[in-house]
Design a protein around this motif. Structure first.
Motif, PDB file in Angstrom:
ATOM      1  N   THR A 163       0.845  -1.191   0.000  1.00 35.55           N
ATOM      2  CA  THR A 163       0.000   0.000   0.000  1.00 35.55           C
ATOM      3  C   THR A 163       0.880   1.242   0.000  1.00 35.55           C
ATOM      4  O   THR A 163       2.039   1.211   0.428  1.00 35.55           O
ATOM      5  N   ARG A 164       0.347   2.332  -0.488  1.00 34.50           N
ATOM      6  CA  ARG A 164       1.132   3.566  -0.590  1.00 34.50           C
ATOM      7  C   ARG A 164       1.552   4.067   0.791  1.00 34.50           C
ATOM      8  O   ARG A 164       0.714   4.205   1.692  1.00 34.50           O
ATOM      9  N   LEU A 165       2.836   4.320   0.965  1.00 37.91           N
ATOM     10  CA  LEU A 165       3.347   4.828   2.235  1.00 37.91           C
ATOM     11  C   LEU A 165       2.836   6.247   2.449  1.00 37.91           C
ATOM     12  O   LEU A 165       3.085   7.138   1.635  1.00 37.91           O
ATOM     13  N   ASP A 166       2.155   6.452   3.542  1.00 31.52           N
ATOM     14  CA  ASP A 166       1.555   7.750   3.848  1.00 31.52           C
ATOM     15  C   ASP A 166       1.948   8.134   5.265  1.00 31.52           C
ATOM     16  O   ASP A 166       1.471   7.539   6.237  1.00 31.52           O
ATOM     17  N   GLY A 167       2.805   9.122   5.382  1.00 30.32           N
ATOM     18  CA  GLY A 167       3.312   9.522   6.697  1.00 30.32           C
ATOM     19  C   GLY A 167       2.222   9.917   7.666  1.00 30.32           C
ATOM     20  O   GLY A 167       2.332   9.673   8.875  1.00 30.32           O
ATOM     21  N   LYS A 168       1.141  10.519   7.165  1.00 28.49           N
ATOM     22  CA  LYS A 168       0.061  10.984   8.051  1.00 28.49           C
ATOM     23  C   LYS A 168      -0.581   9.826   8.806  1.00 28.49           C
ATOM     24  O   LYS A 168      -1.061   9.993   9.915  1.00 28.49           O
ATOM     25  N   SER A 169      -0.580   8.635   8.203  1.00 26.98           N
ATOM     26  CA  SER A 169      -1.248   7.495   8.839  1.00 26.98           C
ATOM     27  C   SER A 169      -0.481   6.969  10.052  1.00 26.98           C
ATOM     28  O   SER A 169      -1.012   6.161  10.814  1.00 26.98           O
ATOM     29  N   PHE A 170       0.774   7.427  10.229  1.00 26.95           N
ATOM     30  CA  PHE A 170       1.573   6.952  11.356  1.00 26.95           C
ATOM     31  C   PHE A 170       1.670   7.995  12.469  1.00 26.95           C
ATOM     32  O   PHE A 170       2.512   7.868  13.362  1.00 26.95           O
ATOM     33  N   ALA A 171       0.861   9.010  12.413  1.00 29.26           N
ATOM     34  CA  ALA A 171       0.900  10.056  13.439  1.00 29.26           C
ATOM     35  C   ALA A 171       0.716   9.440  14.822  1.00 29.26           C
ATOM     36  O   ALA A 171      -0.207   8.658  15.057  1.00 29.26           O
ATOM     37  N   GLY A 172       1.628   9.767  15.717  1.00 34.81           N
ATOM     38  CA  GLY A 172       1.555   9.264  17.081  1.00 34.81           C
ATOM     39  C   GLY A 172       2.138   7.882  17.272  1.00 34.81           C
ATOM     40  O   GLY A 172       2.073   7.332  18.374  1.00 34.81           O
ATOM     41  N   TYR A 220      11.659  10.702   4.345  1.00 34.86           N
ATOM     42  CA  TYR A 220      11.031  12.014   4.185  1.00 34.86           C
ATOM     43  C   TYR A 220       9.520  11.922   4.383  1.00 34.86           C
ATOM     44  O   TYR A 220       8.910  12.743   5.077  1.00 34.86           O
ATOM     45  N   GLU A 221       8.903  10.897   3.801  1.00 35.57           N
ATOM     46  CA  GLU A 221       7.457  10.745   3.928  1.00 35.57           C
ATOM     47  C   GLU A 221       7.060  10.517   5.386  1.00 35.57           C
ATOM     48  O   GLU A 221       6.018  11.020   5.837  1.00 35.57           O
ATOM     49  N   LEU A 222       7.892   9.808   6.143  1.00 35.17           N
ATOM     50  CA  LEU A 222       7.562   9.519   7.538  1.00 35.17           C
ATOM     51  C   LEU A 222       7.692  10.750   8.439  1.00 35.17           C
ATOM     52  O   LEU A 222       6.957  10.872   9.421  1.00 35.17           O
ATOM     53  N   VAL A 223       8.652  11.634   8.147  1.00 31.64           N
ATOM     54  CA  VAL A 223       8.936  12.737   9.084  1.00 31.64           C
ATOM     55  C   VAL A 223       8.458  14.095   8.611  1.00 31.64           C
ATOM     56  O   VAL A 223       8.523  15.066   9.370  1.00 31.64           O
ATOM     57  N   ARG A 224       7.973  14.182   7.378  1.00 33.01           N
ATOM     58  CA  ARG A 224       7.573  15.502   6.864  1.00 33.01           C
ATOM     59  C   ARG A 224       6.417  16.055   7.692  1.00 33.01           C
ATOM     60  O   ARG A 224       5.567  15.304   8.197  1.00 33.01           O
ATOM     61  N   PRO A 225       6.341  17.370   7.839  1.00 31.13           N
ATOM     62  CA  PRO A 225       5.232  17.970   8.560  1.00 31.13           C
ATOM     63  C   PRO A 225       3.909  17.679   7.841  1.00 31.13           C
ATOM     64  O   PRO A 225       3.864  17.662   6.611  1.00 31.13           O
ATOM     65  N   VAL A 226       2.875  17.437   8.622  1.00 24.47           N
ATOM     66  CA  VAL A 226       1.571  17.122   8.012  1.00 24.47           C
ATOM     67  C   VAL A 226       0.624  18.310   8.180  1.00 24.47           C
ATOM     68  O   VAL A 226       0.836  19.170   9.016  1.00 24.47           O
TER      69      VAL A 226
END
Length: 226
Positions: A163-172, A220-226
């Motif tokens: 599935t597409r890596l989406d940094g926002k989905s890992f918030a917290g 970058y995707e994991l740590v970028r500001p959301v």
């Protein structure tokens, strides 16, 4: 180890045991403010000491490898953990370390018998990050991933078709990002241990990236500001 950035980082690292600091007269001028002064040598001596075709930039150190950490040591560190599943090229690992330092990763975890030891080539490619990002060496990678899961890390395997890596989905959530060797990808047991499999978004015509480039994009995707 050799190269200006690698040597500067090692000299600044209080945990690094340094035996010899060698530099050409020209290169030594860049280390006037260093805590330790180099022994002046000719370039031919450095050519003999360093790896074949090494771009040493006129400076090298003879050092002890850094002590490796254990999983409990990194739990209190911030940022994602990078995990390499049989990535064996020291230059790729060095480039991954450089991205790990740039994006604030907590550590790099490798399987001991399937990963190269610290080397000049790795340090040069890491451009100083070898003395910034801790490396963990574990005998059994699947058990190491389970230990991270027990510490509330969400283990994400990076592989085509996920599935597409989406940094926002890992918030917290703390993330351990697992990357496999080029070509072979993640091994079966590693894949089965992951909580999910994800892939980086690539709208172009290429199907895959070099593992070090994939690590940079994913971090970058994991740590970028959301």
């Amino acid at each position: 180890m050799y190269g200006h950035h690698a040597v500067q980082a090692a000299l600044a690292n209080p945990e690094r045991v340094i035996h010899d600091f060698l530099a050409t007269r020209e290169a030594a001028a860049s280390f006037e403010n260093a805590s330790r002064k180099p022994q002046i040598v000719d370039r031919e001596r450095l050519d003999r000491l360093c790896e074949r075709d090494a771009v040493h930039q006129g400076v090298c150190l003879r050092v002890e490898p850094l002590e490796t950490l254990a999983i409990p040591d990194i739990v209190e560190r911030t940022g994602p953990v990078l995990v390499l599943d049989q990535v064996t090229d020291p230059r790729n690992i060095g480039a991954i370390l450089r991205s790990a330092a740039a994006f604030g990763a907590a550590a790099l975890l490798v399987q001991d018998r399937n990963a190269p030891q610290e080397s000049g080539a790795m340090a040069k490619a890491a451009s100083g990050a070898l003395d910034v990002v801790p490396i963990l060496r574990e005998v059994n990678l699947s058990r190491a991933l389970q230990a991270l899961q027990a510490e509330n890390f969400w283990v994400v395997g990076l592989d085509a078709g996920g599935t597409r890596l989406d940094g926002k989905s890992f918030a917290g959530r703390r993330v351990a990002l697992v990357l496999g060797a080029e070509g072979a990808g993640l091994r079966r047991l590693t894949r089965e241990t992951c909580d999910e499999i994800a892939s980086v978004y690539m709208p172009g015509d290429m199907e895959s990236l070099n593992v070090s480039n994939a690590a940079a994009v994913a971090l970058y995707e994991l740590v970028r500001p959301v």
